[in-house]
Design a protein around this motif. Structure first.
Motif, PDB file in Angstrom:
ATOM      1  N   LEU A 202      12.539  41.349  -7.135  1.00 55.95           N
ATOM      2  CA  LEU A 202      11.593  41.590  -6.092  1.00 55.95           C
ATOM      3  C   LEU A 202      12.538  42.188  -4.969  1.00 55.95           C
ATOM      4  O   LEU A 202      11.791  43.395  -4.085  1.00 55.95           O
ATOM      5  CB  LEU A 202      10.874  40.355  -5.697  1.00 55.95           C
ATOM      6  N   GLU A 203      13.605  41.944  -4.978  1.00 56.64           N
ATOM      7  CA  GLU A 203      14.536  42.485  -3.704  1.00 56.64           C
ATOM      8  C   GLU A 203      14.769  44.104  -3.999  1.00 56.64           C
ATOM      9  O   GLU A 203      14.686  44.720  -3.190  1.00 56.64           O
ATOM     10  CB  GLU A 203      15.825  41.860  -3.639  1.00 56.64           C
ATOM     11  N   GLU A 204      15.120  44.240  -5.630  1.00 56.87           N
ATOM     12  CA  GLU A 204      15.249  45.672  -5.963  1.00 56.87           C
ATOM     13  C   GLU A 204      14.162  46.662  -5.596  1.00 56.87           C
ATOM     14  O   GLU A 204      14.113  47.731  -5.293  1.00 56.87           O
ATOM     15  CB  GLU A 204      15.707  45.616  -7.301  1.00 56.87           C
ATOM     16  N   TRP A 205      12.860  45.944  -5.897  1.00 56.69           N
ATOM     17  CA  TRP A 205      11.697  46.663  -6.051  1.00 56.69           C
ATOM     18  C   TRP A 205      11.414  47.041  -4.360  1.00 56.69           C
ATOM     19  O   TRP A 205      11.030  48.064  -4.086  1.00 56.69           O
ATOM     20  CB  TRP A 205      10.583  45.779  -6.378  1.00 56.69           C
ATOM     21  N   GLU A 206      11.658  46.059  -3.492  1.00 59.57           N
ATOM     22  CA  GLU A 206      11.471  46.196  -2.097  1.00 59.57           C
ATOM     23  C   GLU A 206      12.277  47.582  -1.737  1.00 59.57           C
ATOM     24  O   GLU A 206      11.810  47.915  -0.685  1.00 59.57           O
ATOM     25  CB  GLU A 206      11.764  44.846  -1.533  1.00 59.57           C
ATOM     26  N   LYS A 207      13.453  47.395  -2.231  1.00 59.79           N
ATOM     27  CA  LYS A 207      14.546  48.567  -1.709  1.00 59.79           C
ATOM     28  C   LYS A 207      13.944  49.943  -2.060  1.00 59.79           C
ATOM     29  O   LYS A 207      13.946  50.805  -1.411  1.00 59.79           O
ATOM     30  CB  LYS A 207      15.806  48.341  -2.124  1.00 59.79           C
ATOM     31  N   LYS A 208      13.632  50.022  -3.168  1.00 54.57           N
ATOM     32  CA  LYS A 208      13.126  51.249  -3.681  1.00 54.57           C
ATOM     33  C   LYS A 208      11.617  51.763  -3.511  1.00 54.57           C
ATOM     34  O   LYS A 208      11.339  52.873  -3.704  1.00 54.57           O
ATOM     35  CB  LYS A 208      13.374  51.418  -5.418  1.00 54.57           C
ATOM     36  N   ARG A 209      10.790  50.760  -3.276  1.00 54.71           N
ATOM     37  CA  ARG A 209       9.197  51.213  -3.076  1.00 54.71           C
ATOM     38  C   ARG A 209       9.329  51.868  -1.672  1.00 54.71           C
ATOM     39  O   ARG A 209       9.958  51.975  -0.946  1.00 54.71           O
ATOM     40  CB  ARG A 209       8.427  49.891  -2.968  1.00 54.71           C
TER      41      ARG A 209
ATOM     42  N   PRO B 247       4.636  53.408 -10.877  1.00 58.51           N
ATOM     43  CA  PRO B 247       5.883  53.032 -10.339  1.00 58.51           C
ATOM     44  C   PRO B 247       5.886  52.033  -8.792  1.00 58.51           C
ATOM     45  O   PRO B 247       6.656  51.593  -8.326  1.00 58.51           O
ATOM     46  CB  PRO B 247       6.720  54.317 -10.073  1.00 58.51           C
ATOM     47  N   LEU B 248       4.438  52.307  -8.305  1.00 58.43           N
ATOM     48  CA  LEU B 248       4.370  51.554  -7.049  1.00 58.43           C
ATOM     49  C   LEU B 248       4.174  49.889  -7.130  1.00 58.43           C
ATOM     50  O   LEU B 248       4.089  49.320  -6.244  1.00 58.43           O
ATOM     51  CB  LEU B 248       3.185  51.960  -6.371  1.00 58.43           C
ATOM     52  N   ALA B 249       3.736  49.573  -8.421  1.00 57.22           N
ATOM     53  CA  ALA B 249       3.463  48.299  -8.701  1.00 57.22           C
ATOM     54  C   ALA B 249       4.755  47.214  -8.823  1.00 57.22           C
ATOM     55  O   ALA B 249       5.906  47.796  -9.028  1.00 57.22           O
ATOM     56  CB  ALA B 249       2.722  48.069 -10.089  1.00 57.22           C
ATOM     57  N   PRO B 250       4.676  46.175  -8.019  1.00 56.72           N
ATOM     58  CA  PRO B 250       5.955  45.282  -8.120  1.00 56.72           C
ATOM     59  C   PRO B 250       6.127  44.980  -9.430  1.00 56.72           C
ATOM     60  O   PRO B 250       5.070  45.014 -10.411  1.00 56.72           O
ATOM     61  CB  PRO B 250       5.421  44.120  -7.179  1.00 56.72           C
ATOM     62  N   PRO B 251       7.589  44.541  -9.714  1.00 53.57           N
ATOM     63  CA  PRO B 251       7.994  44.141 -11.153  1.00 53.57           C
ATOM     64  C   PRO B 251       7.319  43.094 -11.427  1.00 53.57           C
ATOM     65  O   PRO B 251       6.746  41.819 -10.740  1.00 53.57           O
ATOM     66  CB  PRO B 251       9.154  43.813 -10.915  1.00 53.57           C
TER      67      PRO B 251
END
Length: 93
Positions: A15-22, A86-90
């Motif tokens: 979730l942290e990685e997704w938060e950084k790249k979104r 790609p916009l969806a969270p993991p």
């Protein structure tokens, strides 16, 4: 480290990685819109094909507004992760 703690750590990390790249702004998100639009069109074409097939079989309720609304909504909810891409969270399990 226990299995449960390891899973929690992996979830948090994903979730942290997704938060950084979104995308944080509308301008950053603009590059994803053509893909989202095309994916949505593809899913809705499937829904239209189903409705047309059922109507062609002579089912009168297939021409009902409420049935069509339920089909569109069902397709959208069923394929939401595909549409968002790609916009969806993991997906965390």
């Amino acid at each position: 480290m226990g299995k449960k703690k390891r899973e929690e750590k992996l979830k948090r990390k994903a979730l942290e990685e997704w938060e950084k790249k979104r995308p944080k702004t509308f301008r950053e998100a603009l590059k994803y819109f053509p893909g989202v639009f095309l994916r949505t069109s593809l899913v809705m074409m499937g829904a239209v094909a189903l409705i047309l097939l059922l109507a062609a079989l002579g089912l009168s309720w297939a021409q009902s507004f409420w049935f069509q609304l339920l089909v569109y909504l069902g397709f959208y909810l069923a394929f939401q992760r595909f549409i968002m891409g790609p916009l969806a969270p993991p997906r965390v399990k």
